[in-house]
Design a protein around this motif. Structure first.
Motif, PDB file in Angstrom:
ATOM      1  N   CYS A 106       0.787  -1.237   0.000  1.00 29.29           N
ATOM      2  CA  CYS A 106       0.000   0.000   0.000  1.00 29.29           C
ATOM      3  C   CYS A 106       0.818   1.285   0.000  1.00 29.29           C
ATOM      4  CB  CYS A 106      -0.916   0.015   1.214  1.00 29.29           C
ATOM      5  SG  CYS A 106      -2.133  -1.309   1.209  1.00 29.29           S
ATOM      6  N   GLY A 107       2.100   1.189   0.214  1.00 26.83           N
ATOM      7  CA  GLY A 107       2.934   2.385   0.264  1.00 26.83           C
ATOM      8  C   GLY A 107       3.075   2.935   1.669  1.00 26.83           C
ATOM      9  N   LYS A 108       4.033   3.829   1.800  1.00 29.98           N
ATOM     10  CA  LYS A 108       4.367   4.381   3.112  1.00 29.98           C
ATOM     11  C   LYS A 108       3.235   5.229   3.697  1.00 29.98           C
ATOM     12  CE  LYS A 108       8.063   6.610   5.600  1.00 29.98           C
ATOM     13  NZ  LYS A 108       9.388   6.102   5.808  1.00 29.98           N
ATOM     14  N   ASP A 109       2.575   6.039   2.871  1.00 28.26           N
ATOM     15  CA  ASP A 109       1.536   6.947   3.366  1.00 28.26           C
ATOM     16  C   ASP A 109       0.380   6.174   4.008  1.00 28.26           C
ATOM     17  OD1 ASP A 109       0.212   9.554   3.659  1.00 28.26           O
ATOM     18  OD2 ASP A 109      -1.142   8.809   2.110  1.00 28.26           O
ATOM     19  N   THR A 110      -0.114   5.173   3.326  1.00 23.74           N
ATOM     20  CA  THR A 110      -1.237   4.391   3.853  1.00 23.74           C
ATOM     21  C   THR A 110      -0.819   3.595   5.076  1.00 23.74           C
ATOM     22  OG1 THR A 110      -2.293   4.263   1.706  1.00 23.74           O
ATOM     23  CG2 THR A 110      -2.909   2.572   3.301  1.00 23.74           C
TER      24      THR A 110
END
Length: 164
Positions: A106-110
């Protein structure tokens, strides 16, 4: 129409009936307190039900993504605070640590959003810390409800994108 109307959020459908009732309870408590304008030292009781539903959401979400296996999902020893902690030491990163898998999917932000909401809206609300104020204004409670909403919405966006 409620202040939040979380039932319309994309993440609400993932919850089981108990989780949905808990979210509705937080909405009702917030609306009641806003309407009554009583003054309490802490409105953490408004956040508690949704924080419990948030815990259920995370477990269901991790299971749905395939990051958390069914046996671990039902295991009473599984701890979200350990599994999603991005700051855990390398020697503790084992099969129970799932943050790396979540970040890859999901990536770092999520991933960070889910963790921050867990710490700020669940752990810091439920647990006693000597250096933490015990009070919470109604506005702070509202911000925590909205923070969980945003984290779950981001997670669902990742789920939608990863299933395509």
């Amino acid at each position: 129409m409620t202040t939040f109307d979380f039932a319309q959020a994309n993440w609400f459908a993932l919850l089981d009936e108990n989780g949905k009732r808990l979210v509705r309870l937080s909405e009702l408590l917030y609306e009641r307190e806003e309407r009554m304008q009583t003054v309490f030292e802490s409105y953490s009781f408004v956040v508690f039900p949704m924080a419990k539903a948030y815990e259920g959401f995370i477990k269901l979400y991790l299971k749905k993504t395939g990051i958390l296996h069914r046996d671990d999902y039902i295991d009473a020893k599984f701890r979200i605070g350990r599994a999603l902690n991005p700051d855990i030491s390398d020697r503790h990163k084992d099969e129970w640590w799932l943050y790396g898998d979540l970040e890859r999917l999901c990536g770092k932000d999520t991933s960070r959003s889910l963790w921050d909401a867990w710490i700020e809206c669940r752990n810091h609300v439920f647990h006693f810390y000597f250096d933490q104020e015990i009070g919470m204004t109604l506005e702070e409670a509202k911000k925590k409800l909205l923070q969980m909403n945003i984290a779950m919405a981001k997670a669902m966006q990742c789920l939608t994108l990863s299933s395509k």
